[in-house]
Write a protein that holds these residues in place. Structure first.
Motif, short mmCIF file in Angstrom:
data_model
loop_
_atom_site.label_atom_id
_atom_site.label_comp_id
_atom_site.label_asym_id
_atom_site.label_seq_id
_atom_site.Cartn_x
_atom_site.Cartn_y
_atom_site.Cartn_z
N GLN A 275 41.22 56.99 115.39
CA GLN A 275 40.30 57.27 114.30
C GLN A 275 40.80 56.78 112.96
O GLN A 275 40.01 56.49 112.07
CB GLN A 275 40.02 58.77 114.24
N THR A 276 42.13 56.67 112.77
CA THR A 276 42.68 56.30 111.48
C THR A 276 42.91 54.80 111.31
O THR A 276 43.28 54.36 110.23
CB THR A 276 44.01 57.02 111.24
N VAL A 277 42.72 54.02 112.36
CA VAL A 277 43.03 52.59 112.30
C VAL A 277 41.78 51.78 111.96
O VAL A 277 40.87 51.67 112.80
CB VAL A 277 43.64 52.10 113.63
N PRO A 278 41.69 51.20 110.76
CA PRO A 278 40.54 50.36 110.45
C PRO A 278 40.63 49.04 111.21
O PRO A 278 41.65 48.37 111.19
CB PRO A 278 40.65 50.13 108.93
N TYR A 279 39.54 48.68 111.91
CA TYR A 279 39.54 47.45 112.70
C TYR A 279 38.65 46.38 112.10
O TYR A 279 38.66 45.24 112.55
CB TYR A 279 39.12 47.73 114.15
N GLU A 280 37.86 46.74 111.08
CA GLU A 280 37.00 45.75 110.45
C GLU A 280 36.92 46.03 108.95
O GLU A 280 36.80 47.19 108.53
CB GLU A 280 35.59 45.78 111.05
N ALA A 281 37.00 44.99 108.13
CA ALA A 281 36.87 45.13 106.68
C ALA A 281 36.19 43.89 106.12
O ALA A 281 36.62 42.77 106.39
CB ALA A 281 38.23 45.31 106.03
N ASP A 282 35.12 44.11 105.39
CA ASP A 282 34.42 43.03 104.70
C ASP A 282 34.41 43.37 103.21
O ASP A 282 33.88 44.40 102.82
CB ASP A 282 32.97 42.92 105.18
N LEU A 283 35.04 42.51 102.41
CA LEU A 283 35.02 42.75 100.99
C LEU A 283 34.55 41.50 100.26
O LEU A 283 35.07 40.41 100.50
CB LEU A 283 36.37 43.21 100.47
N GLN A 284 33.57 41.64 99.42
CA GLN A 284 33.07 40.55 98.58
C GLN A 284 33.50 40.81 97.14
O GLN A 284 33.34 41.93 96.64
CB GLN A 284 31.54 40.48 98.64
N TYR A 285 34.08 39.78 96.51
CA TYR A 285 34.46 39.90 95.09
C TYR A 285 34.10 38.57 94.42
O TYR A 285 34.77 37.57 94.62
CB TYR A 285 35.95 40.19 94.95
N ILE A 286 33.04 38.58 93.64
CA ILE A 286 32.53 37.36 93.00
C ILE A 286 32.71 37.47 91.50
O ILE A 286 32.31 38.46 90.89
CB ILE A 286 31.05 37.13 93.33
N LYS A 287 33.32 36.46 90.91
CA LYS A 287 33.58 36.44 89.47
C LYS A 287 32.67 35.40 88.81
O LYS A 287 32.63 34.23 89.22
CB LYS A 287 35.05 36.11 89.19
N TYR A 288 31.94 35.83 87.77
CA TYR A 288 31.13 34.95 86.92
C TYR A 288 31.87 34.83 85.59
O TYR A 288 31.86 35.76 84.78
CB TYR A 288 29.73 35.52 86.74
N HIS A 289 32.52 33.70 85.37
CA HIS A 289 33.57 33.57 84.37
C HIS A 289 33.17 32.55 83.30
O HIS A 289 32.97 31.37 83.60
CB HIS A 289 34.86 33.12 85.08
N ALA A 290 33.06 33.00 82.04
CA ALA A 290 32.76 32.13 80.91
C ALA A 290 33.99 32.01 80.02
O ALA A 290 34.64 33.02 79.70
CB ALA A 290 31.58 32.68 80.11
N VAL A 291 34.31 30.77 79.59
CA VAL A 291 35.52 30.55 78.80
C VAL A 291 35.22 29.65 77.61
O VAL A 291 34.25 28.86 77.62
CB VAL A 291 36.64 29.91 79.64
N ILE A 292 36.05 29.74 76.59
CA ILE A 292 36.02 28.81 75.46
C ILE A 292 37.44 28.33 75.22
O ILE A 292 38.39 29.12 75.26
CB ILE A 292 35.43 29.47 74.19
N ALA A 293 37.60 27.02 75.01
CA ALA A 293 38.90 26.40 74.77
C ALA A 293 38.91 25.74 73.40
O ALA A 293 37.91 25.17 72.96
CB ALA A 293 39.20 25.37 75.86
N TRP A 294 40.07 25.81 72.74
CA TRP A 294 40.23 25.28 71.39
C TRP A 294 41.44 24.37 71.35
O TRP A 294 42.55 24.78 71.67
CB TRP A 294 40.40 26.44 70.40
N GLN A 295 41.24 23.11 70.98
CA GLN A 295 42.33 22.16 70.83
C GLN A 295 42.87 22.27 69.41
O GLN A 295 42.32 21.73 68.46
CB GLN A 295 41.86 20.74 71.12
N ILE A 296 43.98 22.97 69.29
CA ILE A 296 44.56 23.23 67.97
C ILE A 296 45.17 21.98 67.37
O ILE A 296 45.10 21.72 66.17
CB ILE A 296 45.62 24.34 68.08
N SER A 297 45.81 21.18 68.22
CA SER A 297 46.42 19.92 67.78
C SER A 297 46.33 18.93 68.93
O SER A 297 45.79 19.24 70.00
CB SER A 297 47.89 20.15 67.39
N ASP A 298 46.87 17.74 68.71
CA ASP A 298 46.83 16.72 69.77
C ASP A 298 47.57 17.18 71.02
O ASP A 298 47.28 16.70 72.12
CB ASP A 298 47.44 15.42 69.26
N SER A 299 48.53 18.09 70.87
CA SER A 299 49.37 18.48 72.01
C SER A 299 49.13 19.90 72.51
O SER A 299 49.62 20.25 73.58
CB SER A 299 50.85 18.33 71.64
#
Length: 402
Positions: A138-162
């Motif tokens: 009874q204590t042994v899990p035999y099946e696991a389904d996990l969904q983890y979806i990330k909707y990811h928005a980013v902004i990047a800033w070029q401070i200098s040439d490097s």
């Protein structure tokens, strides 16, 4: 296996016409086919839209608007053998899609990016007709389904040439379904996450990258059902409102890329994941029906070492190769068959080509792992035994620029 790799977790993700997918794993480090071919050593290169995941500061290297789609398809088969029998998971290939879009402003030092991907996934299934773990207890899990979806928005800033910096926010949507022969729990939750990253290129030969993904805390709310609930309620019902807390850990990746000339790019990455946050899983059942089902996990923080190269050829062709070592996070004492973690070695090779507005990449990956022997398990002695991994993967990417 019902579908993809490491803590409690398979995934469902919508990508254009690809539809939904599932997988068997925990943290999904492989997303882009080009990065996968390089052993996932891409943090200090990050020169396509999947930089949203690997190092968003790299988006400032791109031009115009670019759209990229990826599919990482893995066959992850485990075999178990112990004193009282044997069992195995399905090794059918399971596709894990992702999608990214980026835009770099022509007259301003900024770039924007957005991605949909699965940073965590688990879809293990030892069930079937008279299979060992389904009947183990009874204590042994035999099946696991996990969904983890990330909707990811980013902004990047070029401070200098490097030097470039980036930050991002994400909306994370997750569901979980866990089964033993006495109890099934399914729940869902949404949360927010964030990321920070740096790309420093002091010269044309050297590039350094750093990417931080913050931890997220989720409270799965749903239903628990089965004979265990019937027993707790004295036969009044077999279904009850239940919640369970789980932490998804932060990760930090450092990368160094060396480019001796325009034909070669060699990179090393060191990736740290703070699995110490993952201590236990408690299914809190409403109504004070008795002791809550609890799984002690006590996972340990781990490193991933990644080494890769790319050789750029004539007419837009390139070939890549790489090696990845993933350290085991799950101790024998609290090992569960739904998370059959072990030290793993990955070898990969890939080829791709770039044209004026489109590019493509195809990669093959092979995993190697010594058989893991589990002993002294405190959840159930039926879990003790040997676990052997057989895994291959194919990844493809397509990018369009305009």
């Amino acid at each position: 296996m019902k579908k993809l790799q490491h803590p409690l977790i398979p995934i469902g993700l919508s990508l254009l016409a690809c539809g939904s997918i599932e997988a068997a794993a925990t943290r999904i480090a492989f997303v882009d086919a080009f990065a996968t071919a390089r052993g996932n050593a891409f943090t200090a290169t990050a020169d396509n839209p999947s930089a949203v995941f690997y190092n968003a500061a790299g988006l400032t290297q791109l031009e115009g608007t670019q759209i990229q789609g990826n599919v990482f398809a893995i066959s992850l088969g485990y075999e178990y053998s112990g004193a009282t029998g044997s069992d195995d998971m399905d090794d059918t290939y399971q596709p894990v899609p992702s999608a990214f879009i980026s835009h770099t402003f022509k007259d301003a030092p900024f770039a924007l990016g957005f991605g949909m991907y699965a940073p965590f996934a688990l879809g293990t299934d030892w069930g079937g007709d008279d299979t060992r773990f389904q009947l183990a207890g009874q204590t042994v899990p035999y099946e696991a389904d996990l969904q983890y979806i990330k909707y990811h928005a980013v902004i990047a800033w070029q401070i200098s040439d490097s030097l470039s910096l980036a930050g991002g926010l994400s909306f994370d949507d997750t569901t979980v379904d866990i089964k033993t022969n006495a109890l099934q729990f399914d729940g869902d939750d949404q949360t927010m996450g964030y990321s920070l990253s740096i790309l420093w290129q002091p010269s044309v030969k050297h590039s350094f990258g750093l990417n931080y993904q913050a931890k997220t805390d989720v409270t799965y709310q749903g239903k628990a059902s089965g004979p265990a609930i019937t027993l707790l309620t004295g036969g009044a019902t077999n279904r009850a409102n239940t919640k369970a807390d789980l932490v998804y850990p932060e990760s930090i990746v450092f990368g160094y890329s060396y480019r001796p000339n325009e034909h070669w790019n060699l990179e090393f990455n060191l990736d740290w994941t703070n699995w110490d946050h993952v201590d236990e899983l408690i299914m809190d059942i409403d109504g004070n029906l008795g002791p809550s089902p609890t799984y002690t996990l006590n996972w340990k923080s781990t490193f991933i070492c990644e080494l890769g190269f790319t050789r750029y050829l004539d007419n837009g062709w390139h070939v890549s190769g790489g090696y990845t070592f993933v350290e085991n996070a799950v101790p024998d004492t609290y090992f569960l068959p739904i998370v059959p973690d072990t030290d793993r070695h990955f070898l990969a090779v890939g080829v791709g080509r770039s044209y004026d507005h489109i590019s493509w990449q195809i990669t093959y990956q092979q995993a190697f792992a010594s058989e893991r022997t589990v002993s002294g398990n405190q959840t159930s002695d039926t879990i003790d035994g040997g676990y052997d991994l057989d895994s291959q993967a194919v990844a493809v990417s397509f990018k369009y620029s305009f």
